[in-house]
Design a protein around this motif. Structure first.
Motif, PDB file in Angstrom:
ATOM      1  N   VAL A  76       0.833  -1.200   0.000  1.00  0.00           N
ATOM      2  CA  VAL A  76       0.000   0.000   0.000  1.00  0.00           C
ATOM      3  C   VAL A  76       0.871   1.254   0.000  1.00  0.00           C
ATOM      4  N   SER A  77       0.288   2.332  -0.463  1.00  0.00           N
ATOM      5  CA  SER A  77       0.973   3.619  -0.509  1.00  0.00           C
ATOM      6  C   SER A  77      -0.024   4.703  -0.142  1.00  0.00           C
ATOM      7  N   ASP A  78       0.441   5.694   0.594  1.00  0.00           N
ATOM      8  CA  ASP A  78      -0.368   6.881   0.859  1.00  0.00           C
ATOM      9  C   ASP A  78       0.583   8.033   1.153  1.00  0.00           C
ATOM     10  N   ARG A  79       0.042   9.157   1.602  1.00  0.00           N
ATOM     11  CA  ARG A  79       0.891  10.326   1.799  1.00  0.00           C
ATOM     12  C   ARG A  79       1.976  10.097   2.852  1.00  0.00           C
ATOM     13  N   ARG A  80       1.765   9.111   3.730  1.00  0.00           N
ATOM     14  CA  ARG A  80       2.768   8.861   4.767  1.00  0.00           C
ATOM     15  C   ARG A  80       3.911   7.983   4.261  1.00  0.00           C
ATOM     16  N   GLY A  81       3.740   7.368   3.111  1.00  0.00           N
ATOM     17  CA  GLY A  81       4.774   6.480   2.583  1.00  0.00           C
ATOM     18  C   GLY A  81       4.138   5.255   1.993  1.00  0.00           C
ATOM     19  N   TYR A  82       4.953   4.285   1.745  1.00  0.00           N
ATOM     20  CA  TYR A  82       4.422   3.038   1.220  1.00  0.00           C
ATOM     21  C   TYR A  82       5.027   1.911   2.022  1.00  0.00           C
ATOM     22  N   ARG A  83       4.329   0.784   2.017  1.00  0.00           N
ATOM     23  CA  ARG A  83       4.715  -0.279   2.932  1.00  0.00           C
ATOM     24  C   ARG A  83       3.937  -1.536   2.597  1.00  0.00           C
ATOM     25  N   TYR A  84       4.350  -2.617   3.185  1.00  0.00           N
ATOM     26  CA  TYR A  84       3.520  -3.817   3.234  1.00  0.00           C
ATOM     27  C   TYR A  84       2.744  -3.773   4.534  1.00  0.00           C
ATOM     28  N   ASP A  85       1.443  -3.996   4.435  1.00  0.00           N
ATOM     29  CA  ASP A  85       0.586  -3.906   5.606  1.00  0.00           C
ATOM     30  C   ASP A  85      -0.276  -5.160   5.676  1.00  0.00           C
ATOM     31  N   ALA A  86      -0.373  -5.741   6.858  1.00  0.00           N
ATOM     32  CA  ALA A  86      -1.204  -6.940   7.038  1.00  0.00           C
ATOM     33  C   ALA A  86      -2.690  -6.617   6.986  1.00  0.00           C
ATOM     34  N   ILE A  87      -3.012  -5.342   7.147  1.00  0.00           N
ATOM     35  CA  ILE A  87      -4.407  -4.890   7.185  1.00  0.00           C
ATOM     36  C   ILE A  87      -4.688  -4.028   5.960  1.00  0.00           C
ATOM     37  N   ASP A  88      -5.823  -4.293   5.327  1.00  0.00           N
ATOM     38  CA  ASP A  88      -6.278  -3.415   4.242  1.00  0.00           C
ATOM     39  C   ASP A  88      -6.729  -2.102   4.874  1.00  0.00           C
ATOM     40  N   PRO A  89      -6.062  -0.997   4.593  1.00  0.00           N
ATOM     41  CA  PRO A  89      -6.423   0.253   5.272  1.00  0.00           C
ATOM     42  C   PRO A  89      -7.845   0.720   4.957  1.00  0.00           C
ATOM     43  N   GLU A  90      -8.418   0.264   3.850  1.00  0.00           N
ATOM     44  CA  GLU A  90      -9.793   0.698   3.513  1.00  0.00           C
ATOM     45  C   GLU A  90     -10.844  -0.011   4.344  1.00  0.00           C
ATOM     46  N   SER A  91     -10.607  -1.295   4.627  1.00  0.00           N
ATOM     47  CA  SER A  91     -11.623  -2.068   5.347  1.00  0.00           C
ATOM     48  C   SER A  91     -11.267  -2.252   6.819  1.00  0.00           C
ATOM     49  N   GLY A  92     -10.002  -2.074   7.156  1.00  0.00           N
ATOM     50  CA  GLY A  92      -9.561  -2.389   8.508  1.00  0.00           C
ATOM     51  C   GLY A  92      -9.462  -3.886   8.763  1.00  0.00           C
ATOM     52  N   GLN A  93      -9.624  -4.669   7.706  1.00  0.00           N
ATOM     53  CA  GLN A  93      -9.582  -6.136   7.827  1.00  0.00           C
ATOM     54  C   GLN A  93      -8.304  -6.684   7.185  1.00  0.00           C
ATOM     55  N   PRO A  94      -7.921  -7.904   7.575  1.00  0.00           N
ATOM     56  CA  PRO A  94      -6.805  -8.538   6.841  1.00  0.00           C
ATOM     57  C   PRO A  94      -7.153  -8.667   5.357  1.00  0.00           C
ATOM     58  N   TRP A  95      -6.141  -8.710   4.528  1.00  0.00           N
ATOM     59  CA  TRP A  95      -6.356  -8.940   3.096  1.00  0.00           C
ATOM     60  C   TRP A  95      -6.943 -10.332   2.887  1.00  0.00           C
ATOM     61  N   PRO A  96      -7.682 -10.553   1.804  1.00  0.00           N
ATOM     62  CA  PRO A  96      -8.153 -11.908   1.510  1.00  0.00           C
ATOM     63  C   PRO A  96      -6.967 -12.880   1.419  1.00  0.00           C
ATOM     64  N   ALA A  97      -7.231 -14.121   1.785  1.00  0.00           N
ATOM     65  CA  ALA A  97      -6.168 -15.139   1.719  1.00  0.00           C
ATOM     66  C   ALA A  97      -5.752 -15.366   0.270  1.00  0.00           C
ATOM     67  N   MET A  98      -4.522 -15.822   0.102  1.00  0.00           N
ATOM     68  CA  MET A  98      -4.074 -16.133  -1.251  1.00  0.00           C
ATOM     69  C   MET A  98      -4.721 -17.439  -1.725  1.00  0.00           C
ATOM     70  N   PRO A  99      -5.446 -17.403  -2.834  1.00  0.00           N
ATOM     71  CA  PRO A  99      -6.081 -18.640  -3.304  1.00  0.00           C
ATOM     72  C   PRO A  99      -5.014 -19.669  -3.678  1.00  0.00           C
ATOM     73  N   PRO A 100      -5.286 -20.960  -3.417  1.00  0.00           N
ATOM     74  CA  PRO A 100      -4.298 -21.987  -3.768  1.00  0.00           C
ATOM     75  C   PRO A 100      -3.879 -21.933  -5.242  1.00  0.00           C
ATOM     76  N   VAL A 101      -4.823 -21.628  -6.144  1.00  0.00           N
ATOM     77  CA  VAL A 101      -4.453 -21.585  -7.568  1.00  0.00           C
ATOM     78  C   VAL A 101      -3.396 -20.511  -7.832  1.00  0.00           C
ATOM     79  N   PHE A 102      -3.410 -19.426  -7.073  1.00  0.00           N
ATOM     80  CA  PHE A 102      -2.384 -18.375  -7.228  1.00  0.00           C
ATOM     81  C   PHE A 102      -1.016 -18.918  -6.810  1.00  0.00           C
ATOM     82  N   ALA A 103      -0.974 -19.445  -5.590  1.00  0.00           N
ATOM     83  CA  ALA A 103       0.319 -19.862  -5.040  1.00  0.00           C
ATOM     84  C   ALA A 103       0.925 -20.991  -5.877  1.00  0.00           C
TER      85      ALA A 103
END
Ligand code: AKG
Ligand code: FE2
Length: 257
Positions: A76-103
């Motif tokens: 994610v990126s915003d005015r404060r910088g960019y980073r890897y974040d365990a939480i989606d800043p829009e929802s306040g929830q963890p990101w969806p899990a990676m589907p097995p077909v992706f991995a």
């Protein structure tokens, strides 16, 4: 057109051909084509939970590419910088899990390019509407610098820019089509790369869009991380073992359009 570009064009007349870009970097033509339907179904499920959004760079530019993530962390990126974040800043929830077909697909592509055992913990999903672009940048926010990047192209074709170790190195331009994979690691891990503005068009599976899945291994193996965590673990966006170094120029370099 340079000789390299002419070669790339010729090679991509047959979508299933592979192309070595540099030591440690290759295009696997059509590698993901068979799985495209399943990948796009999974993208739709992820987007329903974590909608695509145009991030703002620290410099205040709105990125032309719309993004979301799945996996243990998201970029994610915003005015404060960019980073890897365990939480989606829009929802306040963890990101969806990676589907097995992706991995599975990312692991297989890495393997085919000579990087065995790639187990991504993040997939950045990039949505390019016609005109969207990503200017030359390096992917270097990841802790695990030994793992490659695996990038899958779906939908509308793109002109991919493959640069060198320095931003000023003139990039080679090559066409990436639906189903192509690009893998870069080892000596090519920090090569500059980008995407030219996407020409308008319609693809049967994605409509007026190119979807790119970029798989990253953000975290180092736990044993290594825990040895170094005590020196680093102060950044508030990450659990203690996961802090990352920041490079404030990258998100701006990703190029708002
Ligand atoms: O869309 C692409 O092909 C490249 C994406 C990329 O470089 C990134 O997300 O860092
Ligand atoms: Fe990138």
């Amino acid at each position: 057109m340079t000789r390299h570009e002419a070669m790339a064009t010729d090679l991509f007349d047959d979508d299933r051909r592979d192309l070595v870009l540099a030591p440690g970097a290759m295009v696997l033509g059509g590698f993901a084509a068979d799985k495209a339907g399943a990948l796009l179904d999974a993208v739709a499920r992820i987007v329903a939970q974590a909608p695509l959004r145009h991030l703002v760079t620290p410099g205040g530019w709105r990125m032309s590419v719309a993004m979301t993530n799945c996996g243990r962390v998201g970029w994610v990126s915003d005015r404060r910088g960019y980073r890897y974040d365990a939480i989606d800043p829009e929802s306040g929830q963890p990101w969806p899990a990676m589907p097995p077909v992706f991995a599975e697909l990312a692991g297989a592509a890495a393997d085919a390019a000579g990087f065995a055992g790639f187990a991504p913990d993040c997939c950045l999903i990039n949505h390019y509407a016609p005109g969207a672009r990503l200017s030359l940048h390096q992917d270097r926010d990841e802790q695990d610098r030994t793992a490659p990047i695996v990038s899958i192209s779906l939908g509308l074709p793109a002109t991919f820019l493959w640069g060198g170790a320095r931003r000023g190195d003139r990039p080679r331009r090559l066409r990436l089509a639906h189903g192509d994979a690009v893998v870069w690691g080892g000596p090519a891990r920090f090569a500059f790369h980008g995407v030219d503005p996407i020409p308008d068009g319609t693809h049967p599976l994605t409509g007026r869009a190119r979807i790119n899945l970029t798989f990253r291994k953000v975290f180092r193996p736990a044993a290594y991380a825990s040895r170094t965590a005590s020196n680093r673990g102060r950044r508030r966006w990450f659990p203690p073992e996961t802090c990352l170094s920041g490079h404030a120029d990258i998100a701006d370099a990703r190029g708002a359009a």
